[in-house]
Design an enzyme around this catalytic site. Structure first.
Site, PDB file in Angstrom:
ATOM      1  CB  CYS A 233      -0.838  -0.101   1.214  1.00 34.04           C
ATOM      2  SG  CYS A 233      -1.745   1.360   1.311  1.00 34.04           S
TER       3      CYS A 233
ATOM      4  CD  GLU B 153       2.033  -0.642   9.056  1.00 36.72           C
ATOM      5  OE1 GLU B 153       0.914  -0.992   8.630  1.00 36.72           O
ATOM      6  OE2 GLU B 153       2.527   0.626   9.228  1.00 36.72           O
TER       7      GLU B 153
HETATM    8  S1  SF4 Z   1      -2.365   1.531   5.341  1.00 35.55           S
HETATM    9 FE1  SF4 Z   1      -3.571  -0.355   5.517  1.00 35.55          FE
HETATM   10  S2  SF4 Z   1      -5.296   0.424   6.075  1.00 35.55           S
HETATM   11 FE2  SF4 Z   1      -4.478   2.150   4.905  1.00 35.55          FE
HETATM   12  S3  SF4 Z   1      -5.141   2.270   2.968  1.00 35.55           S
HETATM   13 FE3  SF4 Z   1      -3.246   0.819   3.402  1.00 35.55          FE
HETATM   14  S4  SF4 Z   1      -3.595  -1.105   3.428  1.00 35.55           S
HETATM   15 FE4  SF4 Z   1      -5.421   0.046   4.054  1.00 35.55          FE
END
Ligand code: SF4
Length: 276
Positions: free
Chosen positions: A92, A122
Site C-alpha cells: 500500500c 508492516e
Molecule cells: S495503510 Fe493499511 S489500512 Fe491504510 S489504505 Fe493502506 S492497506 Fe489500507
C-alpha cells in the site's frame, strides 16, 4: 431490531488495490498473506490461482511473487529480485511512505522511533528501511529507560490510534531538541475508527467483522467495547450466537479494513434470520 452499518467500514483503498493487482496476476503467489482475511485468500487461490507462500526461499526463478499490502523487509525484496523472481508490488502506498521516511531520516542522522508492534509485518518492513536501525515501542512506558540522541524522527504504524501516538509525541518533545513527527496513521483506519465510535455510542449490540489476527479489526473492537460492552469480534456468520441479540433494539455492524463485502453481507443476512 434495527441493524445499522457504520458510515465507514471494510476494505480500504490499499486492500482494494492489492486485490485488484492479485486478480490481474493469475498463476502467482503472494509472499505472506496479502491481507488478513483467510476467506479472501482462499477465494483468490480458487478463482484466480493466486497462492500463498510463507517462506520467500520457496520462490523459484521465473515465479511471480506478489508483495502484500503491509510490505516486506528490504533485504528480502532485494533477494527476490536477485533470484530472478518477478516481483509485483502490492504494498500500500501508505506503507511505502513510512518506509521511505525511515530510510531518509535514518540517513540524515535522526534516531528513528516507531510506534507500533515489532512483530507485525508492516513494522518489520518499515524498520528494515532505517539504515542505522530503529527503536520500536508500543507504549510511553517503554520509552522511560531508552536514551536517544538530540534528533528524533517519529513514525507510527498505519493502524495506531491518534490519541496514543500523541502520548508518545508528548513524552518525547520536551526531552529532545528536535522531534520530527510524521503522521503515518492511515486515514482509512481513522475513518473506520470514527465511524465505529459514533455507532457504538447508540447501539446496544455491536458486531465487528474481521480476521482474528487483523490489528485494525482489533482496534475497532476495542473502541466499540469502550462504548458498548456487548461488542463481539467475529470472522464470519458462523460465529454469531443468537442470544447476543435477545432483547436488543439496535445492532451496529462494522468490519476491519481486510473484510470483503460478501462476508459482511453474509453476517447481516444471518443476523436478520436469527431475529426473525
Ligand atoms: S495503510 Fe493499511 S489500512 Fe491504510 S489504505 Fe493502506 S492497506 Fe489500507
Amino acid at each position: 431490531m434495527k441493524i445499522e452499518l457504520a458510515e465507514n467500514y471494510g476494505f480500504c483503498f490499499g486492500v482494494k488495490r492489492a486485490i485488484k493487482i492479485a486478480e490481474e496476476n493469475t498463476n502467482a503467489a503472494t509472499y505472506g498473506p496479502l491481507i488478513h482475511n483467510s476467506k479472501e485468500i482462499a477465494r483468490l487461490d480458487k478463482d484466480f490461482k493466486v497462492g500463498l507462500v510463507e517462506d520467500f526461499q520457496t520462490f523459484k526463478p521465473g515465479d511471480k511473487a506478489i508483495v502484500r499490502t503491509h510490505g516486506i523487509v528490504k533485504d528480502e525484496l532485494a533477494q527476490l529480485k536477485e533470484n530472478g523472481i518477478e516481483v509485483v508490488d502490492a504494498t500500500c502506498p501508505f506503507v511505502t511512505k513510512p518506509q521511505e521516511i525511515a530510510q531518509e531520516m535514518s540517513e540524515k542522522g535522526y534516531d528513528v522511533v516507531i510506534f507500533g508492534d515489532e512483530s507485525h509485518p508492516e513494522i518489520k518492513g518499515v524498520k528494515s528501511y532505517a539504515t542505522h536501525g530503529a527503536t520500536v515501542v508500543t507504549s510511553v512506558e517503554e520509552l522511560h529507560d531508552l536514551k536517544f540522541h538530540e534528533r528524533i524522527a517519529l513514525i507510527a504504524q498505519t493502524t495506531r490510534k491518534v490519541e496514543d501516538y500523541m502520548e508518545i509525541a508528548n513524552y518525547l518533545i520536551p526531552r529532545h531538541k528536535e522531534v520530527r513527527i510524521f503522521n503515518t496513521i492511515c486515514n482509512a483506519t481513522f475513518e473506520n475508527q470514527e465511524a465505529v465510535r459514533k455507532l457504538s455510542k447508540k447501539a446496544d449490540v455491536m458486531i465487528i467483522i474481521g480476521g482474528k489476527n487483523s490489528s485494525n479489526t482489533k482496534q475497532l473492537f476495542n473502541i466499540s467495547y469502550e462504548n458498548c460492552p456487548n461488542s463481539y469480534h467475529i470472522e464470519d456468520e458462523n460465529e454469531l450466537e443468537s442470544e447476543w441479540f435477545l432483547n436488543k433494539k439496535h445492532c451496529g455492524v462494522t468490519a476491519g479494513a481486510s473484510t470483503p463485502d460478501w462476508i459482511i453481507q453474509n453476517v447481516i443476512n444471518s443476523i436478520e434470520k436469527s431475529i426473525n
